[in-house]
Write a protein that holds these residues in place. Structure first.
Motif, short mmCIF file in Angstrom:
data_model
loop_
_atom_site.label_atom_id
_atom_site.label_comp_id
_atom_site.label_asym_id
_atom_site.label_seq_id
_atom_site.Cartn_x
_atom_site.Cartn_y
_atom_site.Cartn_z
N GLU A 190 32.90 -4.69 19.52
CA GLU A 190 33.71 -5.64 18.75
C GLU A 190 33.06 -6.05 17.43
OE1 GLU A 190 36.77 -6.65 19.12
OE2 GLU A 190 37.03 -5.49 20.97
N TRP A 191 31.73 -6.04 17.40
CA TRP A 191 31.02 -6.52 16.22
C TRP A 191 30.73 -5.42 15.21
CZ3 TRP A 191 29.17 -6.18 21.17
CH2 TRP A 191 28.14 -5.26 21.39
N ARG A 192 31.24 -4.23 15.50
CA ARG A 192 31.05 -3.12 14.56
C ARG A 192 32.39 -2.70 13.97
NH1 ARG A 192 27.02 1.48 15.06
NH2 ARG A 192 25.06 0.40 15.35
N THR A 193 32.39 -2.31 12.71
CA THR A 193 33.61 -1.83 12.07
C THR A 193 33.99 -0.47 12.69
OG1 THR A 193 32.36 -0.62 10.42
CG2 THR A 193 32.99 -2.91 9.87
N ALA A 194 35.20 -0.02 12.36
CA ALA A 194 35.68 1.28 12.87
C ALA A 194 34.67 2.37 12.54
CB ALA A 194 37.04 1.59 12.25
N LYS A 195 34.27 2.41 11.28
CA LYS A 195 33.36 3.47 10.85
C LYS A 195 32.02 3.38 11.59
CE LYS A 195 31.49 5.32 6.57
NZ LYS A 195 31.54 5.02 5.12
N ARG A 196 31.52 2.15 11.74
CA ARG A 196 30.22 2.00 12.39
C ARG A 196 30.31 2.25 13.90
NH1 ARG A 196 27.09 -2.45 11.90
NH2 ARG A 196 25.33 -1.09 12.36
N ASN A 197 31.49 2.07 14.48
CA ASN A 197 31.68 2.46 15.87
C ASN A 197 31.59 3.98 16.00
OD1 ASN A 197 32.40 0.63 18.29
ND2 ASN A 197 33.34 -0.43 16.56
N ILE A 198 32.18 4.67 15.04
CA ILE A 198 32.14 6.14 15.07
C ILE A 198 30.70 6.63 14.86
CG2 ILE A 198 32.95 8.23 13.88
CD1 ILE A 198 35.53 6.58 13.19
N LEU A 199 30.00 5.97 13.93
CA LEU A 199 28.63 6.40 13.62
C LEU A 199 27.62 6.09 14.72
CD1 LEU A 199 28.54 5.56 9.82
CD2 LEU A 199 28.52 7.84 10.87
N LEU A 200 28.04 5.26 15.68
CA LEU A 200 27.19 4.97 16.82
C LEU A 200 26.74 6.27 17.51
CD1 LEU A 200 26.16 2.55 18.52
CD2 LEU A 200 28.20 2.81 19.92
#
Ligand SMILES: Nc1ncnc2c1ncn2[C@@H]1O[C@H](COP(=O)(O)OP(=O)(O)O)[C@@H](O)[C@H]1O
Ligand SMILES: [Mg+2]
Length: 274
Positions: free
Chosen positions: A107-117
């Motif tokens: 929840e605390w990550r943007t869409a892009k940063r969720n993908i980059l995880l």
């Protein structure tokens, strides 16, 4: 039982065709709990050539999720062998992508940063990961939502983010466990159309577990219909439709009608969710 596809049996098939993405050889899974023993899968054999799209349907509890876990190495078979790209699966594998019913985004990550995880967990080079993330977001219509947080995205868009995350490291095999089950019918149809295009563009092998008979027939090259517990393969149905499938014309074909009717017949009236 070993299931050969038309491509495998074709005369003069190139050597590449002998390389299978997934091979299940008489796998059985038994769960022992304090209360009882459950045979989740009994003697399942299945061969999936590289690049193929296989849908798996069957009644609730027949071992569909268990089957995907065997392929990914999250679970060991009680007997039999699971092979991924010709290697026996002995533990969690990294050459797969996994998409679940719930997008499970942070929840605390943007869409892009969720993908980059995905890249961070795998130690992928940052620049390559960012480039691939941008490509995937464009492919799934997420451009412009890179900086949106999960709560700002619709269910369909959250699932698109989960799909991008699963595809970031370009896995040769994509495992999907009822990925669109929580979406409304129209969003689901839209994502089916996108998944057909993404499958063609990436060339990845897909194993999709679904309760939707229409989704299975629209997307797959082959539909594996399973029996209720203990799960066995009841029948494998070849879907004789071209790779590129325009939605409304595809669902109006006699082949689509034949496949969906056969799946329903095997599952029994009312066994499928839709
Ligand atoms: N870790 C576990 N321990 C005990 N039983 C389990 C476990 N995982 C699954 N099962 C049982 O195995 C059967 C198949 O489960 P599952 O693969 O989740 O079915 P499906 O995905 O087809 O609904 C079910 O009866 C389920 O209760
Ligand atoms: Mg399941």
């Amino acid at each position: 039982m070993r299931i050969m596809s038309k491509a495998e049996t074709a005369a003069g098939a190139p050597a590449r065709a002998t390389k299978n993405a997934v091979e299940l050889d008489r796998v059985a899974v038994r769960f022992r709990t304090r209360k009882r023993d459950v045979t989740a899968l009994a003697e399942v054999s299945l061969t999936v050539p590289m690049g193929q799209f296989v849908a798996i349907v069957g009644p609730s509890g027949c071992g569909k999720s268990t089957l995907l876990k065997l392929v990914s190495g999250l679970l060991k078979p009680s007997s039999g062998t699971a092979r991924l790209r010709s290697q026996t699966v002995t533990g969690p594998r990294h050459d797969i992508g996994y998409v679940f019913q719930r997008a499970a985004l942070l929840e605390w990550r943007t869409a892009k940063r969720n993908i980059l995880l995905q890249a961070e967990m795998r130690g992928m080079p940052a620049e390559q990961a960012r480039r691939r993330a941008a490509e995937l977001m464009e492919m799934t219509g997420l451009t412009g939502f890179e900086d949106a947080y999960p709560h700002e995205l619709s269910g369909g868009m959250q699932q698109r983010v989960a799909l991008c995350r699963a595809l970031l490291h370009e896995p040769p095999v994509l495992l999907m466990d009822e990925p669109f089950g929580a979406l409304d019918a129209l969003t689901r149809e839209q994502l089916n159309i996108e998944l057909n295009r993404i499958w063609r563009e990436t060339g990845t092998t897909v194993l999709l577990v679904t309760h939707s008979v229409a989704e299975a027939a629209y997307l797959a090259n082959r539909v594996v219909v399973m029996t209720s517990r203990p799960g066995r393969v009841a029948e494998v149905i070849d879907v004789d439709l071209p790779a590129e499938r325009e939605y409304s014309t595809t669902v109006a074909t006699p082949e689509f009608a034949r496949v969906t009717a056969r799946i329903r017949e095997l599952l029994g009236a009312g066994a499928a969710a839709d």
